[in-house]
Structure formats: C-alpha cells, structure tokens
Design a protein around this motif. Structure first.
Motif, PDB file in Angstrom:
ATOM      1  N   GLY A 120      10.859  15.428  -3.881  1.00 16.14           N
ATOM      2  CA  GLY A 120      11.302  14.949  -4.785  1.00 16.14           C
ATOM      3  C   GLY A 120      10.307  14.280  -5.562  1.00 16.14           C
ATOM      4  N   GLY A 121      10.410  13.080  -6.348  1.00 14.15           N
ATOM      5  CA  GLY A 121       9.532  12.151  -6.774  1.00 14.15           C
ATOM      6  C   GLY A 121       9.221  11.187  -5.725  1.00 14.15           C
ATOM      7  N   GLY A 122       8.899  10.151  -6.272  1.00 17.84           N
ATOM      8  CA  GLY A 122       8.360   8.682  -5.479  1.00 17.84           C
ATOM      9  C   GLY A 122       7.747   8.800  -4.343  1.00 17.84           C
ATOM     10  N   VAL A 123       8.098   8.218  -3.200  1.00 14.82           N
ATOM     11  CA  VAL A 123       7.747   8.185  -1.828  1.00 14.82           C
ATOM     12  C   VAL A 123       7.995   9.613  -1.339  1.00 14.82           C
ATOM     13  CG1 VAL A 123       9.755   7.073  -0.597  1.00 14.82           C
ATOM     14  CG2 VAL A 123       7.139   6.840   0.207  1.00 14.82           C
ATOM     15  N   ASP A 124       8.882  10.153  -1.600  1.00 14.20           N
ATOM     16  CA  ASP A 124       9.308  11.460  -0.996  1.00 14.20           C
ATOM     17  C   ASP A 124       8.114  12.496  -1.563  1.00 14.20           C
ATOM     18  OD1 ASP A 124      11.097  13.538  -0.114  1.00 14.20           O
ATOM     19  OD2 ASP A 124      12.380  13.547  -1.442  1.00 14.20           O
ATOM     20  N   GLY A 125       8.091  12.445  -3.074  1.00  8.57           N
ATOM     21  CA  GLY A 125       6.874  13.266  -3.429  1.00  8.57           C
ATOM     22  C   GLY A 125       5.525  13.114  -2.894  1.00  8.57           C
ATOM     23  N   GLY A 154       0.792  -1.332   0.104  1.00 13.37           N
ATOM     24  CA  GLY A 154      -0.126   0.047  -0.005  1.00 13.37           C
ATOM     25  C   GLY A 154       0.826   1.228  -0.139  1.00 13.37           C
ATOM     26  N   ASP A 155       0.138   2.348   0.372  1.00 17.37           N
ATOM     27  CA  ASP A 155       0.762   3.617   0.464  1.00 17.37           C
ATOM     28  C   ASP A 155       1.242   4.111   1.750  1.00 17.37           C
ATOM     29  OD1 ASP A 155       1.242   6.302   0.187  1.00 17.37           O
ATOM     30  OD2 ASP A 155      -0.579   6.935  -0.779  1.00 17.37           O
ATOM     31  N   ILE A 156       2.384   4.134   1.923  1.00 17.14           N
ATOM     32  CA  ILE A 156       3.037   4.575   3.304  1.00 17.14           C
ATOM     33  C   ILE A 156       2.674   5.714   3.861  1.00 17.14           C
ATOM     34  CG2 ILE A 156       5.001   5.851   2.634  1.00 17.14           C
ATOM     35  CD1 ILE A 156       6.645   4.138   4.617  1.00 17.14           C
ATOM     36  N   THR A 157       2.182   6.784   3.182  1.00 19.34           N
ATOM     37  CA  THR A 157       1.456   7.986   3.653  1.00 19.34           C
ATOM     38  C   THR A 157       0.215   7.613   4.471  1.00 19.34           C
ATOM     39  OG1 THR A 157       0.217   8.609   1.595  1.00 19.34           O
ATOM     40  CG2 THR A 157       2.432   9.459   1.789  1.00 19.34           C
ATOM     41  N   PRO A 192       9.749   2.433   3.705  1.00 22.90           N
ATOM     42  CA  PRO A 192       9.469   1.967   2.077  1.00 22.90           C
ATOM     43  C   PRO A 192      10.623   1.353   1.947  1.00 22.90           C
ATOM     44  CG  PRO A 192      10.103   4.294   2.285  1.00 22.90           C
ATOM     45  CD  PRO A 192      10.164   3.736   3.836  1.00 22.90           C
ATOM     46  N   ALA A 193      10.686   0.884   0.668  1.00 17.58           N
ATOM     47  CA  ALA A 193      11.853   0.132   0.311  1.00 17.58           C
ATOM     48  C   ALA A 193      12.984   1.264  -0.275  1.00 17.58           C
ATOM     49  CB  ALA A 193      11.595  -0.661  -0.874  1.00 17.58           C
ATOM     50  N   ILE A 194      13.842   1.660   0.753  1.00 17.44           N
ATOM     51  CA  ILE A 194      14.790   2.624   0.567  1.00 17.44           C
ATOM     52  C   ILE A 194      15.658   2.352  -0.863  1.00 17.44           C
ATOM     53  CG2 ILE A 194      16.635   4.105   1.459  1.00 17.44           C
ATOM     54  CD1 ILE A 194      15.125   3.398   4.123  1.00 17.44           C
ATOM     55  N   SER A 195      15.724   3.355  -1.666  1.00 15.81           N
ATOM     56  CA  SER A 195      16.827   3.145  -2.739  1.00 15.81           C
ATOM     57  C   SER A 195      16.279   2.160  -3.927  1.00 15.81           C
ATOM     58  CB  SER A 195      18.172   2.870  -2.299  1.00 15.81           C
ATOM     59  OG  SER A 195      18.848   3.787  -1.743  1.00 15.81           O
ATOM     60  N   ALA A 196      15.175   1.512  -3.785  1.00 14.53           N
ATOM     61  CA  ALA A 196      14.871   0.538  -4.541  1.00 14.53           C
ATOM     62  C   ALA A 196      13.806   1.218  -5.735  1.00 14.53           C
ATOM     63  CB  ALA A 196      14.051  -0.675  -3.932  1.00 14.53           C
ATOM     64  N   GLY A 197      13.741   2.468  -5.753  1.00 17.17           N
ATOM     65  CA  GLY A 197      12.813   2.930  -6.906  1.00 17.17           C
ATOM     66  C   GLY A 197      13.746   3.901  -7.822  1.00 17.17           C
ATOM     67  N   VAL A 198      13.789   5.112  -7.882  1.00 18.82           N
ATOM     68  CA  VAL A 198      14.427   5.992  -8.446  1.00 18.82           C
ATOM     69  C   VAL A 198      16.003   5.773  -8.721  1.00 18.82           C
ATOM     70  CG1 VAL A 198      15.018   8.426  -8.972  1.00 18.82           C
ATOM     71  CG2 VAL A 198      12.694   8.058  -8.587  1.00 18.82           C
ATOM     72  N   TYR A 199      16.319   5.314  -7.337  1.00 19.13           N
ATOM     73  CA  TYR A 199      17.880   5.212  -7.114  1.00 19.13           C
ATOM     74  C   TYR A 199      18.457   3.948  -7.600  1.00 19.13           C
ATOM     75  CZ  TYR A 199      18.622   9.563  -4.430  1.00 19.13           C
ATOM     76  OH  TYR A 199      18.773  10.838  -4.124  1.00 19.13           O
ATOM     77  N   GLY A 200      17.563   2.765  -7.980  1.00 18.12           N
ATOM     78  CA  GLY A 200      17.787   1.837  -8.976  1.00 18.12           C
ATOM     79  C   GLY A 200      18.412   0.439  -8.283  1.00 18.12           C
ATOM     80  N   ALA A 204      14.445   9.981   1.320  1.00 19.17           N
ATOM     81  CA  ALA A 204      14.663  11.435   0.848  1.00 19.17           C
ATOM     82  C   ALA A 204      15.844  11.433  -0.350  1.00 19.17           C
ATOM     83  CB  ALA A 204      14.850  12.266   1.672  1.00 19.17           C
ATOM     84  N   ASN A 205      16.177  12.711  -0.549  1.00 16.66           N
ATOM     85  CA  ASN A 205      17.338  12.917  -1.539  1.00 16.66           C
ATOM     86  C   ASN A 205      18.331  13.705  -0.287  1.00 16.66           C
ATOM     87  OD1 ASN A 205      16.832  15.878  -1.983  1.00 16.66           O
ATOM     88  ND2 ASN A 205      15.517  14.861  -3.410  1.00 16.66           N
ATOM     89  N   ASN A 206      19.692  14.093  -0.715  1.00 13.28           N
ATOM     90  CA  ASN A 206      20.593  15.073   0.022  1.00 13.28           C
ATOM     91  C   ASN A 206      19.967  16.308   0.515  1.00 13.28           C
ATOM     92  OD1 ASN A 206      23.014  13.458  -1.711  1.00 13.28           O
ATOM     93  ND2 ASN A 206      22.887  12.896   0.407  1.00 13.28           N
TER      94      ASN A 206
HETATM   95  N1  AR6 Z   1       4.355   4.070  -0.471  1.00 11.90           N
HETATM   96  C1  AR6 Z   1       5.032   3.392  -0.334  1.00 11.90           C
HETATM   97  N2  AR6 Z   1       5.883   3.002  -1.274  1.00 11.90           N
HETATM   98  C2  AR6 Z   1       6.332   3.822  -2.369  1.00 11.90           C
HETATM   99  C3  AR6 Z   1       5.348   4.890  -2.364  1.00 11.90           C
HETATM  100  C4  AR6 Z   1       4.317   5.054  -1.565  1.00 11.90           C
HETATM  101  N3  AR6 Z   1       3.594   6.188  -1.591  1.00 11.90           N
HETATM  102  N4  AR6 Z   1       5.734   5.640  -3.671  1.00 11.90           N
HETATM  103  C5  AR6 Z   1       6.802   4.901  -4.221  1.00 11.90           C
HETATM  104  N5  AR6 Z   1       7.076   3.989  -3.282  1.00 11.90           N
HETATM  105  P1  AR6 Z   1      11.809   5.953  -4.455  1.00 11.90           P
HETATM  106  P2  AR6 Z   1      14.572   5.852  -3.858  1.00 11.90           P
HETATM  107  C6  AR6 Z   1       8.296   2.903  -3.397  1.00 11.90           C
HETATM  108  O1  AR6 Z   1      12.007   6.154  -5.882  1.00 11.90           O
HETATM  109  O2  AR6 Z   1      14.769   4.668  -5.008  1.00 11.90           O
HETATM  110  C7  AR6 Z   1      12.996  10.909  -4.902  1.00 11.90           C
HETATM  111  O3  AR6 Z   1      12.560  11.706  -5.887  1.00 11.90           O
HETATM  112  C8  AR6 Z   1       8.729   2.675  -5.030  1.00 11.90           C
HETATM  113  O4  AR6 Z   1       8.008   1.818  -5.564  1.00 11.90           O
HETATM  114  O5  AR6 Z   1      10.518   6.732  -3.888  1.00 11.90           O
HETATM  115  O6  AR6 Z   1      15.235   5.888  -2.492  1.00 11.90           O
HETATM  116  C9  AR6 Z   1      13.884  11.377  -3.767  1.00 11.90           C
HETATM  117  O7  AR6 Z   1      13.744  12.640  -3.717  1.00 11.90           O
HETATM  118  C10 AR6 Z   1      10.103   1.985  -4.365  1.00 11.90           C
HETATM  119  O8  AR6 Z   1       9.809   0.522  -4.203  1.00 11.90           O
HETATM  120  O9  AR6 Z   1      12.948   6.393  -3.543  1.00 11.90           O
HETATM  121  C11 AR6 Z   1      15.132  10.980  -4.324  1.00 11.90           C
HETATM  122  O10 AR6 Z   1      15.801  11.808  -5.217  1.00 11.90           O
HETATM  123  C12 AR6 Z   1      10.384   2.784  -3.214  1.00 11.90           C
HETATM  124  O11 AR6 Z   1       9.325   3.282  -2.655  1.00 11.90           O
HETATM  125  C13 AR6 Z   1      15.079   9.615  -5.031  1.00 11.90           C
HETATM  126  O12 AR6 Z   1      13.564   9.568  -5.385  1.00 11.90           O
HETATM  127  C14 AR6 Z   1      11.246   3.508  -3.246  1.00 11.90           C
HETATM  128  O13 AR6 Z   1      11.578   4.409  -4.516  1.00 11.90           O
HETATM  129  C15 AR6 Z   1      15.035   8.426  -3.920  1.00 11.90           C
HETATM  130  O14 AR6 Z   1      14.993   7.252  -4.416  1.00 11.90           O
END
Ligand code: AR6
Length: 179
Positions: free
Chosen positions: A36-41, A15-18, A120-128, A29-31
C-alpha cells in the motif's frame, strides 16, 4: 534517547525504518498484506518483489494480528507485518485493536528469537489515529509485555518519521520506563 525495562533497551530514533539494521522491523500493513502507501509502500519497494510473493501465500491478516516474512533486500532479517485499526473516533474498539497489533508483533518476535525490533507508529498515518493516543497505547503495551519476564528482546526501537513528535514520545517514555 534511551530507556530500559529489565534487560531490554527502549530507544526512540527519527528516520526511515527501511534503513534500520535490526533482527526484525514491523510493517504497518493492511488486511490484504499486499502492500500500500506509507511505511508499507516503502518497505515493499525496498525489500523487492519477492516480499509480495511471500505475502500472497500468507493470504491476509486480520486487524490486531501479525504475520512474519523474510526481509529480502532490507538490512533486517525479518519483517513482522501487523494491521492496526482505522481510527473512527475512538469508540469502535480502536485502542484494544492497536494494543493487540503491538502485542501480536512482540509475541511473534519472541517466538522467532528476535532480539532487536523496530516499530513505526502503527495506525498513526493513513489510518488516522491521533499520534499522542497511538503512542501512549504503543508504549503501555510494550511496557506491559516486558514486565512479564525476560522475553529475549534486548532492544526495541521506535522509529519516528518526523522530528516533531519526539518531545511527545519522550514525555510518555519518561513516565513509563526507567532511564
Ligand atoms: N519509516 C518510518 N516511518 C514511516 C515511514 C518510513 N519509511 N513512512 C511513513 N512512516 P502509515 P497506518 C510513518 O500511513 O496509519 C498503508 O497504505 C508515518 O509518518 O504508513 O498504519 C497500508 O497499506 C506514520 O507516522 O500506516 C495501510 O493501508 C506511520 O509511519 C495503511 O497505510 C504510520 O503511517 C496503514 O496505515
């Protein structure tokens, strides 16, 4: 899906961590800590603009460290912002930095009397970071942290955005924790 370590439950939910009602949620987050995007946004959008104001005052966060703020319009009480590494193939210290991001978040939670914490799964999204490696490191770090005694934490929830990773998490958790 529930496991335990001493007096702490480890849960996996999708689900959605928010939306999660816990003492603190962790933000990937980022530095800059300025969103940003993803969960941070998603966290910044839902918490509201006051969160950005508080983050500005902190002035950033090095990779592998964590900082705590209020959670404003979210159901949680606090947000622990941590910065995971960008994955660059696995030979640039990524594993140590990711473990450090989890450990720093757990330590900050303990210091602030947090009993329930969601990651959340830290680094497993945008950070690859590859999901299987990211989760192995996440769960090993949580296990080792809890092994060292009662940290005051009673519930750690791993929040997966996608159902497809549930079997992977379950396989790792079954190896590392008791039922
Ligand atoms: N709830 C739970 N998990 C989520 C949600 C949510 N609402 N949204 C995304 N995820 P990411 P990162 C998952 O990219 O890789 C940002 O721009 C997503 O599917 O959010 O650490 C920051 O500002 C993935 O499995 O974080 C940084 O610049 C996981 O959360 C950068 O992205 C993490 O994905 C950080 O990248």
């Amino acid at each position: 899906m529930e496991w335990k370590s001493g007096s702490c439950l480890i849960k996996i939910v999708t689900g959605d961590i928010t939306e999660i009602r816990v003492d603190a949620i962790v933000n990937a987050a980022n530095n800059s800590l300025l969103g940003g995007g993803g969960v941070d946004g998603a966290i910044h959008r839902k918490a509201g603009p006051q969160l950005l104001g508080e983050c500005r005052k902190i002035g950033g966060c090095p990779t592998g460290e964590a900082r705590i703020t209020g959670a404003y319009n979210l159901a949680a009480d606090h947000i622990i912002h941590t910065v995971g590494p960008v994955y660059r193939g696995g030979h640039s210290g990524e594993e140590a930095l990711l473990a450090s991001a989890y450990r720093s978040s757990l330590e900050l939670a303990e210091k602030n009397g947090v009993e329930s914490l969601a990651f959340p799964a830290i680094s497993a999204g945008v950070y690859g970071y590859p999901m299987n490696q990211a989760e192995e490191t996440a769960l090993i770090t949580i296990r080792d942290f809890l092994k060292t005694g009662d940290r005051g934490l009673r519930e750690i929830i791993l929040v997966l955005f996608s159902r497809s990773y549930v079997p992977l998490y379950v396989e790792i958790a079954d190896r590392l924790f008791e039922k």
